[in-house]
Write an enzyme that holds these catalytic residues in place. Sequence first.
Site, short mmCIF file in Angstrom:
data_model
loop_
_atom_site.label_atom_id
_atom_site.label_comp_id
_atom_site.label_asym_id
_atom_site.label_seq_id
_atom_site.Cartn_x
_atom_site.Cartn_y
_atom_site.Cartn_z
N ARG A 45 33.63 38.41 31.33
CA ARG A 45 33.26 39.12 32.34
C ARG A 45 33.17 40.75 32.24
O ARG A 45 32.14 41.27 32.73
CB ARG A 45 34.24 38.78 33.71
CG ARG A 45 34.40 37.41 34.20
CD ARG A 45 34.99 37.31 35.38
NE ARG A 45 36.49 37.51 35.31
CZ ARG A 45 37.30 36.55 34.99
NH1 ARG A 45 36.85 35.35 34.48
NH2 ARG A 45 38.69 36.96 34.90
N LYS A 136 31.78 46.76 50.96
CA LYS A 136 30.89 45.49 51.49
C LYS A 136 31.69 44.43 51.81
O LYS A 136 33.06 44.29 51.49
CB LYS A 136 30.17 45.07 50.12
CG LYS A 136 29.28 43.87 50.76
CD LYS A 136 28.72 43.05 49.50
CE LYS A 136 29.52 41.76 49.69
NZ LYS A 136 28.54 40.78 48.46
N LYS A 221 23.26 45.66 55.38
CA LYS A 221 22.70 44.42 54.40
C LYS A 221 22.40 43.13 54.99
O LYS A 221 23.44 42.59 55.13
CB LYS A 221 23.83 44.51 53.23
CG LYS A 221 23.53 43.39 52.11
CD LYS A 221 24.41 43.53 50.72
CE LYS A 221 24.04 42.18 49.85
NZ LYS A 221 24.64 42.65 48.47
P1 13P Z 1 22.29 37.85 46.47
O1 13P Z 1 21.57 38.80 46.38
O2 13P Z 1 22.48 37.02 45.29
O3 13P Z 1 22.32 37.12 47.79
O4 13P Z 1 23.80 38.70 46.33
C1 13P Z 1 23.92 39.83 47.12
C2 13P Z 1 25.34 39.82 47.83
O5 13P Z 1 26.37 40.90 47.49
C3 13P Z 1 25.75 38.90 48.70
O6 13P Z 1 26.97 39.11 49.41
#
Ligand code: 13P
Length: 341
Positions: A45, A136, A221
């Site tokens: 990883r 996030k 987002k």
């Molecule tokens: P994806 O762009 O693969 O949907 O992932 C973004 C992400 O951080 C989802 O929480």
Amino acid sequence: MSERLEEIAAAMVAEGKGILAADESSGTIKKRFDAINVESTAENRRDYRELLFRSTEAMSNCISGVILYDETIRQNAADGTPLVEVIKATGAIPGIKVDAGAKPLALYPGDTITEGLDGLRDRLAEYHRLGARFAKWRAVIDIDIAARVPSAVAIASNCHALARYAALCQEAGIVPIVEPEVLMDGGHDIDTCYEVTKAALTKLYAELFGARVLLEGTILKPNMVIAGKKSGRQSSPEEVAEKTLKLFRETVPVAVPGIAFLSGGQSDEEATANLNAMNAAGQQPWRLTFSYGRALQAAPQKAWAGMAENVAAAQAAFSHRARMNSLATLGQWRPDLEQAA
Ligand code: 13P
């Protein structure tokens, strides 16, 4: 680097740049590694993520920030340099996923609630010390109309949690990315996605307002407004752009500096084309950029396949997608640029 929330948020959506979502949880990264026949060890990883962060040109020119998982924010590169320092050296901002994942919502079959608020204040303080300047939290909203999913309770509970998370982040000097993801996995049409996303965003901003969150110090987002994968229809970039922008004008306050989309299972080029179509549609009140996981990483994962001799090819694949998406933030991407590479 400024410590003001508004300035951090503005830097996260700087012109021509977007966010690399590299915050796959242990379970998710194992799934990705399984697909390329690589064992999910801490070293693998690390090696994989290090190759992304050391794609210096792409990182410096196209990537404003990187969302990390708890393991990665504490990990060192092969030469002993903390990965956080590798990222900072490119000019990108380190960020951290702080939710503990979506769990079944009790008594509401098919709905989920994202967990992780307990103890979050202390974890945020530690992440700030480790270098994170944004975070996030992902709420997951599935659509299954026949099963009455999502329920109003699921939307309200998730938006309330997002607001409590966002307030704790700002208290800690961390910019919250608020992510209410309406999944594109179902068989619904694009207008159903529009309606459900509208309900989620309307509730989200009511909750953020109630929690006294400074919108100028947040990034949204969201999913794009798009038909579900099992509908058998693929929405055109023009339709995605038109409906997504219409929805945001109705629901997202102009105080929000930027909107960084998730890719959600769209193909690499589809995610780029859709973002490009939105930015080609003219000036908007917010920056529109990417915060892609899969749409930035599928190509480099395939190219790498766990082998040291493939690192350069994997970096080239990642840099290409980063460049294509950077162009899409400016409305300057064209399909023939994909072929040229
Ligand atoms: P994806 O762009 O693969 O949907 O992932 C973004 C992400 O951080 C989802 O929480």
